[in-house]
Design a protein around this motif. Structure first.
Motif, PDB file in Angstrom:
ATOM      1  N   ASP A   1       0.864  -1.175   0.000  1.00  0.00           N
ATOM      2  CA  ASP A   1       0.000   0.000   0.000  1.00  0.00           C
ATOM      3  C   ASP A   1       0.905   1.231   0.000  1.00  0.00           C
ATOM      4  N   ALA A   2       0.807   2.045  -1.041  1.00  0.00           N
ATOM      5  CA  ALA A   2       1.745   3.161  -1.220  1.00  0.00           C
ATOM      6  C   ALA A   2       1.756   4.098  -0.022  1.00  0.00           C
ATOM      7  N   ARG A   3       0.597   4.401   0.534  1.00  0.00           N
ATOM      8  CA  ARG A   3       0.551   5.328   1.670  1.00  0.00           C
ATOM      9  C   ARG A   3       1.264   4.740   2.893  1.00  0.00           C
ATOM     10  N   LYS A   4       1.075   3.442   3.134  1.00  0.00           N
ATOM     11  CA  LYS A   4       1.699   2.811   4.299  1.00  0.00           C
ATOM     12  C   LYS A   4       3.207   2.643   4.105  1.00  0.00           C
ATOM     13  N   ILE A   5       3.632   2.371   2.888  1.00  0.00           N
ATOM     14  CA  ILE A   5       5.071   2.279   2.604  1.00  0.00           C
ATOM     15  C   ILE A   5       5.723   3.639   2.821  1.00  0.00           C
ATOM     16  N   ALA A   6       5.121   4.675   2.248  1.00  0.00           N
ATOM     17  CA  ALA A   6       5.660   6.030   2.397  1.00  0.00           C
ATOM     18  C   ALA A   6       5.703   6.441   3.863  1.00  0.00           C
ATOM     19  N   ALA A   7       4.643   6.123   4.601  1.00  0.00           N
ATOM     20  CA  ALA A   7       4.595   6.479   6.028  1.00  0.00           C
ATOM     21  C   ALA A   7       5.687   5.758   6.810  1.00  0.00           C
ATOM     22  N   ALA A   8       5.942   4.495   6.480  1.00  0.00           N
ATOM     23  CA  ALA A   8       6.985   3.740   7.182  1.00  0.00           C
ATOM     24  C   ALA A   8       8.357   4.348   6.929  1.00  0.00           C
ATOM     25  N   ILE A   9       8.643   4.724   5.685  1.00  0.00           N
ATOM     26  CA  ILE A   9       9.929   5.347   5.363  1.00  0.00           C
ATOM     27  C   ILE A   9      10.074   6.667   6.110  1.00  0.00           C
ATOM     28  N   LYS A  10       9.026   7.474   6.099  1.00  0.00           N
ATOM     29  CA  LYS A  10       9.071   8.768   6.787  1.00  0.00           C
ATOM     30  C   LYS A  10       9.282   8.586   8.286  1.00  0.00           C
ATOM     31  N   THR A  11       8.593   7.617   8.880  1.00  0.00           N
ATOM     32  CA  THR A  11       8.706   7.372  10.315  1.00  0.00           C
ATOM     33  C   THR A  11      10.119   6.928  10.691  1.00  0.00           C
ATOM     34  N   LEU A  12      10.695   6.011   9.910  1.00  0.00           N
ATOM     35  CA  LEU A  12      12.044   5.534  10.205  1.00  0.00           C
ATOM     36  C   LEU A  12      13.071   6.654  10.046  1.00  0.00           C
ATOM     37  N   ALA A  13      12.933   7.450   9.005  1.00  0.00           N
ATOM     38  CA  ALA A  13      13.866   8.567   8.808  1.00  0.00           C
ATOM     39  C   ALA A  13      13.741   9.569   9.949  1.00  0.00           C
ATOM     40  N   ALA A  14      12.516   9.855  10.362  1.00  0.00           N
ATOM     41  CA  ALA A  14      12.298  10.818  11.443  1.00  0.00           C
ATOM     42  C   ALA A  14      12.781  10.285  12.790  1.00  0.00           C
ATOM     43  N   SER A  15      12.816   8.963  12.948  1.00  0.00           N
ATOM     44  CA  SER A  15      13.237   8.365  14.222  1.00  0.00           C
ATOM     45  C   SER A  15      14.752   8.351  14.387  1.00  0.00           C
ATOM     46  N   GLY A  16      15.484   8.701  13.336  1.00  0.00           N
ATOM     47  CA  GLY A  16      16.939   8.751  13.431  1.00  0.00           C
ATOM     48  C   GLY A  16      17.675   7.799  12.521  1.00  0.00           C
ATOM     49  N   CYS A  17      16.975   6.970  11.766  1.00  0.00           N
ATOM     50  CA  CYS A  17      17.668   6.078  10.829  1.00  0.00           C
ATOM     51  C   CYS A  17      18.389   6.915   9.780  1.00  0.00           C
ATOM     52  N   ASN A  18      19.629   6.526   9.455  1.00  0.00           N
ATOM     53  CA  ASN A  18      20.324   7.189   8.355  1.00  0.00           C
ATOM     54  C   ASN A  18      20.461   6.270   7.143  1.00  0.00           C
ATOM     55  N   LEU A  19      19.908   5.063   7.247  1.00  0.00           N
ATOM     56  CA  LEU A  19      19.789   4.143   6.116  1.00  0.00           C
ATOM     57  C   LEU A  19      18.491   3.372   6.255  1.00  0.00           C
ATOM     58  N   VAL A  20      17.657   3.444   5.227  1.00  0.00           N
ATOM     59  CA  VAL A  20      16.428   2.643   5.185  1.00  0.00           C
ATOM     60  C   VAL A  20      16.491   1.774   3.939  1.00  0.00           C
ATOM     61  N   LEU A  21      16.384   0.473   4.138  1.00  0.00           N
ATOM     62  CA  LEU A  21      16.311  -0.487   3.049  1.00  0.00           C
ATOM     63  C   LEU A  21      14.895  -1.008   2.973  1.00  0.00           C
ATOM     64  N   THR A  22      14.277  -0.925   1.799  1.00  0.00           N
ATOM     65  CA  THR A  22      12.979  -1.562   1.614  1.00  0.00           C
ATOM     66  C   THR A  22      13.209  -2.847   0.836  1.00  0.00           C
ATOM     67  N   THR A  23      12.350  -3.818   1.053  1.00  0.00           N
ATOM     68  CA  THR A  23      12.433  -5.067   0.306  1.00  0.00           C
ATOM     69  C   THR A  23      11.042  -5.474  -0.146  1.00  0.00           C
ATOM     70  N   GLY A  24      10.914  -5.715  -1.448  1.00  0.00           N
ATOM     71  CA  GLY A  24       9.637  -6.125  -2.022  1.00  0.00           C
ATOM     72  C   GLY A  24       8.924  -4.991  -2.730  1.00  0.00           C
ATOM     73  N   GLY A  25       8.031  -5.385  -3.638  1.00  0.00           N
ATOM     74  CA  GLY A  25       7.177  -4.416  -4.319  1.00  0.00           C
ATOM     75  C   GLY A  25       7.840  -3.630  -5.428  1.00  0.00           C
ATOM     76  N   THR A  26       8.929  -4.182  -6.015  1.00  0.00           N
ATOM     77  CA  THR A  26       9.647  -3.434  -7.044  1.00  0.00           C
ATOM     78  C   THR A  26       9.404  -3.971  -8.459  1.00  0.00           C
TER      79      THR A  26
END
Length: 196
Positions: free
Chosen positions: A87-112
């Motif tokens: 779900d595009a909205r949930k994927i985008a929200a997860a990336i935003k949340t991880l970046a805002a929490s302090g992650c400096n690397l986010v890897l997504t897997t699947g859906g490509t």
């Protein structure tokens, strides 16, 4: 749900170590990793996510490798994992949340891929501030050179959100690991640039 490290603890730790997160001056880059597994079936509990944990293990092993004499490389300071549906909205929200929490690397897997439910690249680029097209280009080229012609069908994206590098990887564990191996030699330098 996010597992492995509470977001508030990660954010506090990230703030405490931000000044030492550099790949220059002999100090290894401190990686605060977020992994987003994109899968309807894993989200619904139909099967266990194996790719997300495999990526964490791969990053852990790479961080444990000896650094060069200049100290270049990275340490894995912390990690978080989250499983979301296609779900595009949930994927985008997860990336935003991880970046805002302090992650400096986010890897997504699947859906490509090319199916109608494959929306990870669109979700990712909708929250990026800068694109890094050379990363997916290198991953695709390396896979095709290894004799995997289907890699041409991958629509992975990569780029930067705030001070976080985001990279889309395939959903299959071996393909995700192979693509991450391609990026590994430049990861510390890329994260140090993003974090500066």
């Amino acid at each position: 749900s996010v597992c492995c490290e509470p977001a508030d603890a990660l954010a506090a730790a990230a703030a405490a170590t931000a000044s030492t997160s550099t790949a220059t001056g002999g100090v290894p880059t401190s990686v605060r990793l977020g992994v987003v597994t994109v899968s309807d079936r894993a989200f619904d509990g139909e099967y266990e996510d194996v790719t997300g944990p495999a990526l964490v293990c791969q990053m852990t092993a790479a961080a444990a490798e000896p650094k060069d004499p200049g100290g270049h490389g990275f340490t894995l300071f912390s990690h978080q994992r989250v499983v979301v549906p296609d779900d595009a909205r949930k994927i985008a929200a997860a990336i935003k949340t991880l970046a805002a929490s302090g992650c400096n690397l986010v890897l997504t897997t699947g859906g490509t891929g090319l199916s109608s439910r494959d929306v990870t690249p669109e979700a990712t680029t909708s929250v990026l501030h800068k694109l890094a097209p050379g990363i997916p280009e290198a991953m695709h080229r390396a896979a095709v050179d290894r004799g995997v012609p289907h890699a041409m069908l991958s629509r992975s994206a990569a780029g930067v959100r705030d001070r976080c590098l985001v990279i889309n990887l395939p959903g299959r564990p071996h393909a995700a690991r192979d693509d991450l191996d391609v990026v590994m030699p430049v990861l510390a330098h890329a994260i140090s640039q993003v974090s500066a």
